[in-house]
Structure formats: structure tokens, C-alpha cells
Design a protein around this motif. Structure first.
Motif, PDB file in Angstrom:
ATOM      1  N   LEU A  17      21.106  -4.592  36.857  1.00 25.80           N
ATOM      2  CA  LEU A  17      21.379  -3.257  36.347  1.00 25.80           C
ATOM      3  C   LEU A  17      21.420  -2.253  37.489  1.00 25.80           C
ATOM      4  O   LEU A  17      20.697  -2.404  38.484  1.00 25.80           O
ATOM      5  CB  LEU A  17      20.314  -2.838  35.343  1.00 25.80           C
ATOM      6  N   SER A  18      22.252  -1.240  37.315  1.00 27.52           N
ATOM      7  CA  SER A  18      22.338  -0.145  38.280  1.00 27.52           C
ATOM      8  C   SER A  18      22.179   1.183  37.553  1.00 27.52           C
ATOM      9  O   SER A  18      22.588   1.318  36.397  1.00 27.52           O
ATOM     10  CB  SER A  18      23.691  -0.155  38.991  1.00 27.52           C
ATOM     11  N   CYS A  19      21.607   2.140  38.245  1.00 25.82           N
ATOM     12  CA  CYS A  19      21.475   3.491  37.703  1.00 25.82           C
ATOM     13  C   CYS A  19      21.784   4.467  38.813  1.00 25.82           C
ATOM     14  O   CYS A  19      21.086   4.483  39.828  1.00 25.82           O
ATOM     15  CB  CYS A  19      20.081   3.716  37.156  1.00 25.82           C
ATOM     16  N   SER A  20      22.788   5.275  38.614  1.00 27.93           N
ATOM     17  CA  SER A  20      23.195   6.255  39.613  1.00 27.93           C
ATOM     18  C   SER A  20      22.964   7.664  39.083  1.00 27.93           C
ATOM     19  O   SER A  20      23.033   7.917  37.887  1.00 27.93           O
ATOM     20  CB  SER A  20      24.680   6.074  39.947  1.00 27.93           C
TER      21      SER A  20
ATOM     22  N   TRP B 285      13.585  13.792  33.693  1.00 29.66           N
ATOM     23  CA  TRP B 285      15.010  14.098  33.712  1.00 29.66           C
ATOM     24  C   TRP B 285      15.593  13.753  32.349  1.00 29.66           C
ATOM     25  O   TRP B 285      15.002  13.017  31.565  1.00 29.66           O
ATOM     26  CB  TRP B 285      15.727  13.287  34.793  1.00 29.66           C
ATOM     27  N   ASP B 286      16.754  14.314  32.080  1.00 30.43           N
ATOM     28  CA  ASP B 286      17.428  13.982  30.824  1.00 30.43           C
ATOM     29  C   ASP B 286      17.773  12.492  30.793  1.00 30.43           C
ATOM     30  O   ASP B 286      18.258  11.945  31.784  1.00 30.43           O
ATOM     31  CB  ASP B 286      18.711  14.807  30.666  1.00 30.43           C
TER      32      ASP B 286
ATOM     33  N   ALA C 160      17.080  -5.362  24.762  1.00 31.88           N
ATOM     34  CA  ALA C 160      16.759  -3.940  24.578  1.00 31.88           C
ATOM     35  C   ALA C 160      17.860  -3.107  25.213  1.00 31.88           C
ATOM     36  O   ALA C 160      18.731  -3.631  25.910  1.00 31.88           O
ATOM     37  CB  ALA C 160      15.421  -3.601  25.220  1.00 31.88           C
ATOM     38  N   ILE C 161      17.777  -1.814  24.980  1.00 32.69           N
ATOM     39  CA  ILE C 161      18.569  -0.874  25.759  1.00 32.69           C
ATOM     40  C   ILE C 161      17.722  -0.462  26.953  1.00 32.69           C
ATOM     41  O   ILE C 161      16.562  -0.069  26.794  1.00 32.69           O
ATOM     42  CB  ILE C 161      18.979   0.357  24.933  1.00 32.69           C
ATOM     43  N   TYR C 162      18.293  -0.548  28.130  1.00 31.04           N
ATOM     44  CA  TYR C 162      17.577  -0.244  29.361  1.00 31.04           C
ATOM     45  C   TYR C 162      18.024   1.115  29.898  1.00 31.04           C
ATOM     46  O   TYR C 162      19.225   1.398  29.979  1.00 31.04           O
ATOM     47  CB  TYR C 162      17.823  -1.331  30.404  1.00 31.04           C
ATOM     48  N   TYR C 163      17.029   1.911  30.270  1.00 32.24           N
ATOM     49  CA  TYR C 163      17.257   3.253  30.786  1.00 32.24           C
ATOM     50  C   TYR C 163      16.549   3.415  32.131  1.00 32.24           C
ATOM     51  O   TYR C 163      15.569   2.732  32.412  1.00 32.24           O
ATOM     52  CB  TYR C 163      16.665   4.299  29.848  1.00 32.24           C
ATOM     53  N   CYS C 164      17.028   4.354  32.912  1.00 34.78           N
ATOM     54  CA  CYS C 164      16.280   4.739  34.097  1.00 34.78           C
ATOM     55  C   CYS C 164      15.898   6.211  33.997  1.00 34.78           C
ATOM     56  O   CYS C 164      16.493   6.980  33.229  1.00 34.78           O
ATOM     57  CB  CYS C 164      17.072   4.480  35.378  1.00 34.78           C
ATOM     58  N   ASN C 165      14.900   6.583  34.744  1.00 36.61           N
ATOM     59  CA  ASN C 165      14.447   7.957  34.814  1.00 36.61           C
ATOM     60  C   ASN C 165      13.456   8.050  35.958  1.00 36.61           C
ATOM     61  O   ASN C 165      13.171   7.062  36.639  1.00 36.61           O
ATOM     62  CB  ASN C 165      13.787   8.386  33.496  1.00 36.61           C
TER      63      ASN C 165
ATOM     64  N   VAL D  33      20.628  16.999  35.158  1.00 34.86           N
ATOM     65  CA  VAL D  33      20.721  15.805  35.982  1.00 34.86           C
ATOM     66  C   VAL D  33      21.313  14.686  35.149  1.00 34.86           C
ATOM     67  O   VAL D  33      20.843  14.402  34.058  1.00 34.86           O
ATOM     68  CB  VAL D  33      19.331  15.387  36.504  1.00 34.86           C
ATOM     69  N   GLN D  34      22.343  14.067  35.700  1.00 29.32           N
ATOM     70  CA  GLN D  34      22.995  12.990  34.975  1.00 29.32           C
ATOM     71  C   GLN D  34      22.549  11.643  35.519  1.00 29.32           C
ATOM     72  O   GLN D  34      22.546  11.431  36.736  1.00 29.32           O
ATOM     73  CB  GLN D  34      24.507  13.119  35.089  1.00 29.32           C
ATOM     74  N   LEU D  35      22.145  10.776  34.610  1.00 28.96           N
ATOM     75  CA  LEU D  35      21.800   9.404  34.956  1.00 28.96           C
ATOM     76  C   LEU D  35      22.789   8.491  34.258  1.00 28.96           C
ATOM     77  O   LEU D  35      23.025   8.624  33.051  1.00 28.96           O
ATOM     78  CB  LEU D  35      20.376   9.094  34.497  1.00 28.96           C
ATOM     79  N   VAL D  36      23.365   7.569  35.001  1.00 24.97           N
ATOM     80  CA  VAL D  36      24.351   6.658  34.450  1.00 24.97           C
ATOM     81  C   VAL D  36      23.912   5.226  34.713  1.00 24.97           C
ATOM     82  O   VAL D  36      23.894   4.782  35.866  1.00 24.97           O
ATOM     83  CB  VAL D  36      25.748   6.910  35.054  1.00 24.97           C
ATOM     84  N   GLU D  37      23.564   4.530  33.640  1.00 28.53           N
ATOM     85  CA  GLU D  37      23.142   3.134  33.746  1.00 28.53           C
ATOM     86  C   GLU D  37      24.324   2.209  33.482  1.00 28.53           C
ATOM     87  O   GLU D  37      25.197   2.523  32.663  1.00 28.53           O
ATOM     88  CB  GLU D  37      22.040   2.835  32.723  1.00 28.53           C
TER      89      GLU D  37
END
Length: 114
Positions: free
Chosen positions: A20-23, A102-103, A91-96, A2-6
């Protein structure tokens, strides 16, 4: 995989805003609770905000009242509107997912500085 792109990070002055967006490519996105997480230099990754599959949000105390999480299931995207930004939000922002199973993507850098 699964690819997450922030996306949507950047440099902003204190008091400023970013969205921020995460697709994801995952077609079953809508059934998952999702979350935004962040990692500052030298610190552990921490939860910022989560949203259930039904759209119910939850926030870390440090961002409550300033950040808003939302989702668009038609676009397989989760958003984080960040207002009244502070230097400590850097910070670095991530989604999951809520379960972080998910990766991880590459994240998006948010820097709050004058």
C-alpha cells in the motif's frame, strides 16, 4: 485541507502480499509521525502500524512480523508492505498522522479471500 491518497489495495489469496502507498500534498510531511489504520465491516478503526518522523516503526500485535511500514520523505509517501496476508486482514486501509489529526482519505480496500 490536507489530502491523503491511499492506493495499492486489491483482492489477494491468503498467504499473498500487497504493498500500500499513501501520498500527501503536505510539504511538511517529513516532520510528522505517520500511521496506517484499518476498518473492517462492523468494527472500529484500529491502528495497524506507525512510523515516527525519524523512521522508527511500531506495529499492532496482529500484524507484527508480517507487515512493514516505511516512508519516503522526498516523495511525501508512506508505505505498508503486507506479507502472509490472512482473511482477517480484510478491511479498508487508511493512513493518517500518529495523532490522526488530518482529514481522512477514502482509503484502499484490501480483501483476502480464496
Amino acid at each position: 485541507q490536507v489530502q491523503l491518497v491511499e492506493s495499492g489495495g486489491g483482492l489477494v489469496q491468503p498467504g499473498g502480499s500487497l504493498r500500500l502507498s499513501c501520498s500527501t500534498s503536505r510539504s511538511t510531511f517529513r516532520i510528522y509521525g505517520m500511521g496506517w489504520y484499518r476498518q473492517a465491516p462492523g468494527k472500529q478503526r484500529e491502528m495497524v502500524a506507525t512510523i515516527t518522523s525519524d523512521g522508527i516503526p511500531n506495529y499492532a500485535a496482529s500484524v507484527k512480523g508480517r507487515f512493514t511500514i516505511s516512508r519516503d520523505n522526498a516523495k511525501n509517501t508512506v508505505y505498508l508492505q503486507m506479507n502472509s496476508l490472512k482473511p482477517e486482514d480484510t478491511a479498508i486501509y487508511y493512513c493518517n498522522t500518529n495523532n490522526k489529526n488530518w482529514d481522512w482519505g477514502q482509503g484502499t480496500q484490501v480483501t483476502v479471500s480464496s
